[in-house]
Design a protein around this motif. Structure first.
Motif, PDB file in Angstrom:
ATOM      1  N   ALA A  57       0.755  -1.014  -0.090  1.00 22.45           N
ATOM      2  CA  ALA A  57      -0.010  -0.404   0.171  1.00 22.45           C
ATOM      3  C   ALA A  57       0.714   1.462  -0.123  1.00 22.45           C
ATOM      4  N   ILE A  58       1.584   1.429   0.672  1.00 22.96           N
ATOM      5  CA  ILE A  58       2.956   2.224   0.990  1.00 22.96           C
ATOM      6  C   ILE A  58       3.609   2.433  -0.650  1.00 22.96           C
ATOM      7  N   ALA A  59       3.854   1.291  -1.562  1.00 23.00           N
ATOM      8  CA  ALA A  59       4.502   1.739  -2.654  1.00 23.00           C
ATOM      9  C   ALA A  59       3.771   2.029  -3.483  1.00 23.00           C
ATOM     10  N   GLN A  60       2.190   2.150  -3.420  1.00 23.18           N
ATOM     11  CA  GLN A  60       1.314   2.596  -4.513  1.00 23.18           C
ATOM     12  C   GLN A  60       1.703   3.386  -4.072  1.00 23.18           C
ATOM     13  N   THR A  61       1.481   4.129  -3.137  1.00 24.44           N
ATOM     14  CA  THR A  61       1.016   6.144  -2.966  1.00 24.44           C
ATOM     15  C   THR A  61       2.859   6.939  -3.001  1.00 24.44           C
ATOM     16  N   ALA A  62       3.506   5.845  -3.687  1.00 27.91           N
ATOM     17  CA  ALA A  62       5.045   6.382  -3.859  1.00 27.91           C
ATOM     18  C   ALA A  62       5.202   6.994  -4.960  1.00 27.91           C
ATOM     19  N   PRO A  63       6.258   7.989  -5.804  1.00 31.51           N
ATOM     20  CA  PRO A  63       6.211   8.092  -6.557  1.00 31.51           C
ATOM     21  C   PRO A  63       6.810   7.203  -7.275  1.00 31.51           C
ATOM     22  N   GLY A  64       6.818   6.801  -8.360  1.00 29.76           N
ATOM     23  CA  GLY A  64       8.168   5.735  -9.411  1.00 29.76           C
ATOM     24  C   GLY A  64       7.298   4.068  -9.138  1.00 29.76           C
ATOM     25  N   ALA A  65       7.903   3.174 -10.310  1.00 34.62           N
ATOM     26  CA  ALA A  65       7.460   1.670 -10.324  1.00 34.62           C
ATOM     27  C   ALA A  65       6.769   1.544  -9.529  1.00 34.62           C
ATOM     28  N   ILE A  66       5.531   0.575  -9.438  1.00 34.17           N
ATOM     29  CA  ILE A  66       5.087  -0.236  -8.140  1.00 34.17           C
ATOM     30  C   ILE A  66       6.094  -1.526  -7.819  1.00 34.17           C
ATOM     31  N   ALA A  67       6.527  -1.760  -9.151  1.00 36.66           N
ATOM     32  CA  ALA A  67       7.582  -2.912  -8.729  1.00 36.66           C
ATOM     33  C   ALA A  67       8.592  -2.853  -8.091  1.00 36.66           C
ATOM     34  N   VAL A  68       9.358  -1.503  -8.673  1.00 31.92           N
ATOM     35  CA  VAL A  68      10.296  -1.373  -7.869  1.00 31.92           C
ATOM     36  C   VAL A  68      10.221  -0.797  -6.104  1.00 31.92           C
TER      37      VAL A  68
ATOM     38  N   THR B 248     -13.424  -0.545   0.678  1.00 31.18           N
ATOM     39  CA  THR B 248     -12.926  -1.621  -0.763  1.00 31.18           C
ATOM     40  C   THR B 248     -14.030  -1.122  -1.893  1.00 31.18           C
ATOM     41  N   LEU B 249     -15.137  -1.006  -1.808  1.00 33.09           N
ATOM     42  CA  LEU B 249     -16.567  -1.198  -2.642  1.00 33.09           C
ATOM     43  C   LEU B 249     -16.798  -0.170  -2.679  1.00 33.09           C
ATOM     44  N   VAL B 250     -16.758   0.940  -2.045  1.00 29.84           N
ATOM     45  CA  VAL B 250     -16.943   2.734  -2.973  1.00 29.84           C
ATOM     46  C   VAL B 250     -15.624   3.064  -3.742  1.00 29.84           C
ATOM     47  N   SER B 251     -15.181   3.424  -3.421  1.00 27.39           N
ATOM     48  CA  SER B 251     -13.528   2.697  -3.870  1.00 27.39           C
ATOM     49  C   SER B 251     -13.738   1.903  -5.286  1.00 27.39           C
ATOM     50  N   PHE B 252     -13.808   0.419  -5.683  1.00 21.81           N
ATOM     51  CA  PHE B 252     -13.808   0.242  -6.558  1.00 21.81           C
ATOM     52  C   PHE B 252     -15.717   0.972  -7.968  1.00 21.81           C
ATOM     53  N   LEU B 253     -16.180   0.605  -7.276  1.00 24.45           N
ATOM     54  CA  LEU B 253     -16.885   2.251  -7.878  1.00 24.45           C
ATOM     55  C   LEU B 253     -16.782   2.830  -8.469  1.00 24.45           C
ATOM     56  N   ALA B 254     -16.401   4.047  -7.740  1.00 19.57           N
ATOM     57  CA  ALA B 254     -15.409   5.419  -8.037  1.00 19.57           C
ATOM     58  C   ALA B 254     -14.515   5.657  -9.096  1.00 19.57           C
ATOM     59  N   VAL B 255     -13.859   4.210  -9.065  1.00 22.62           N
ATOM     60  CA  VAL B 255     -12.511   4.317 -10.303  1.00 22.62           C
ATOM     61  C   VAL B 255     -12.946   3.646 -11.667  1.00 22.62           C
ATOM     62  N   GLU B 256     -14.113   2.480 -11.344  1.00 24.43           N
ATOM     63  CA  GLU B 256     -14.452   1.873 -12.022  1.00 24.43           C
ATOM     64  C   GLU B 256     -15.947   2.741 -12.983  1.00 24.43           C
ATOM     65  N   PHE B 257     -16.390   3.784 -12.543  1.00 25.19           N
ATOM     66  CA  PHE B 257     -18.099   3.739 -13.298  1.00 25.19           C
ATOM     67  C   PHE B 257     -17.957   5.694 -12.884  1.00 25.19           C
ATOM     68  N   LEU B 258     -16.950   6.100 -12.269  1.00 24.22           N
ATOM     69  CA  LEU B 258     -17.202   7.386 -12.291  1.00 24.22           C
ATOM     70  C   LEU B 258     -15.596   7.912 -12.743  1.00 24.22           C
ATOM     71  N   ASP B 259     -14.938   7.049 -13.429  1.00 23.82           N
ATOM     72  CA  ASP B 259     -13.798   8.395 -13.267  1.00 23.82           C
ATOM     73  C   ASP B 259     -12.876   8.687 -12.417  1.00 23.82           C
ATOM     74  N   VAL B 260     -12.883   8.469 -11.199  1.00 25.72           N
ATOM     75  CA  VAL B 260     -11.888   9.462 -10.214  1.00 25.72           C
ATOM     76  C   VAL B 260     -10.559   8.734 -10.003  1.00 25.72           C
ATOM     77  N   ASN B 261      -9.605   9.727 -10.203  1.00 21.91           N
ATOM     78  CA  ASN B 261      -8.009   9.398 -10.176  1.00 21.91           C
ATOM     79  C   ASN B 261      -7.332   8.563  -8.821  1.00 21.91           C
ATOM     80  N   VAL B 262      -6.808   7.778  -9.519  1.00 25.48           N
ATOM     81  CA  VAL B 262      -6.432   6.643  -8.523  1.00 25.48           C
ATOM     82  C   VAL B 262      -6.048   6.709  -7.330  1.00 25.48           C
ATOM     83  N   ALA B 263      -5.307   8.397  -7.614  1.00 25.44           N
ATOM     84  CA  ALA B 263      -4.424   8.905  -6.380  1.00 25.44           C
ATOM     85  C   ALA B 263      -5.285   9.340  -5.319  1.00 25.44           C
ATOM     86  N   LEU B 264      -6.245  10.164  -5.516  1.00 29.65           N
ATOM     87  CA  LEU B 264      -7.366  10.871  -4.961  1.00 29.65           C
ATOM     88  C   LEU B 264      -7.673   9.640  -4.058  1.00 29.65           C
TER      89      LEU B 264
END
Length: 205
Positions: free
Chosen positions: A67-78, A163-179
């Protein structure tokens, strides 16, 4: 005799650190070699090696680092590899893990650049990549199901709701993942802060 014992203990610690760093490099290098699909694909593999096989961390710790890796800049894998390496073997582990993760794509891209004209439009290469895409989708679905199982075990309506609200917001409302990540972090922090204050008040009573 005592000095000799101290020396042997010191050498044992050095040996263990070297073995741990070699293992980190080997695993991160291997994962990076076979993980087509980006940072979302490496998590099931990290879980297999670091959690299930070597028991170097718990599954919850791995998910927290991810989760921390996702919020940091750069490639998630690295980012994930650096955090896992740091968690296991400190700064040296972070450096070794990042090196193991970066080397395979660097080598692959360098080779592809030399033969780029041969790869472009090649029917067999296109079919191979299409097959890899199917495998990546399967791995990502498995990872998603594992995460949902962990959330379900918590038996928390709040976590399931987020989890459910986040999925709906990203999938149907096109809300930015970072937000979504920022809002989820803020809401979760407020929720658990309020919960701790309520528990403290109950103790005082």
């Amino acid at each position: 005799m005592r000095s000799r014992l101290c020396f042997l203990i010191f050498m044992k610690k050095i040996y263990e650190k070297i073995c741990t760093n070699i293992f980190l490099f080997k695993v991160t290098f291997l994962i990076s070699c076979i993980s087509f699909g980006g940072g979302y694909v490496i998590m099931p593999m990290m879980k297999k090696y670091f959690v299930e096989q070597m028991n170097l961390m718990s599954e919850c710790e791995l998910l927290d680092l991810y989760a921390i890796a996702q919020t940091a800049p750069g490639a998630i894998a690295v980012n994930s590899s650096v955090l896992v390496g740091y968690h296991i073997a400190g700064k040296t582990g972070a450096l070794i893990s990042s090196l193991g993760t970066i080397l395979p794509p660097f080598i692959a891209i360098s080779l592809i650049a030399q033969f780029y004209s041969g790869f472009v439009g090649n029917v067999y290469i296109t079919k191979i990549l299409a097959g890899m895409a199917i495998g990546v989708a399967a791995v990502m679905i498995e990872f998603l199901l594992n995460m949902l199982q962990i959330i379900w075990k918590e038996k928390s309506v709040f976590l399931l709701g987020v989890t459910l609200v986040s999925f709906l917001a990203v999938e149907f409302l096109d809300v930015n993942v970072a937000l979504i990540l920022i809002l989820s972090a803020v809401i979760s922090s407020l929720k658990y802060t309020i919960k701790e204050k309520i528990e403290e008040k109950k103790k005082c009573i």
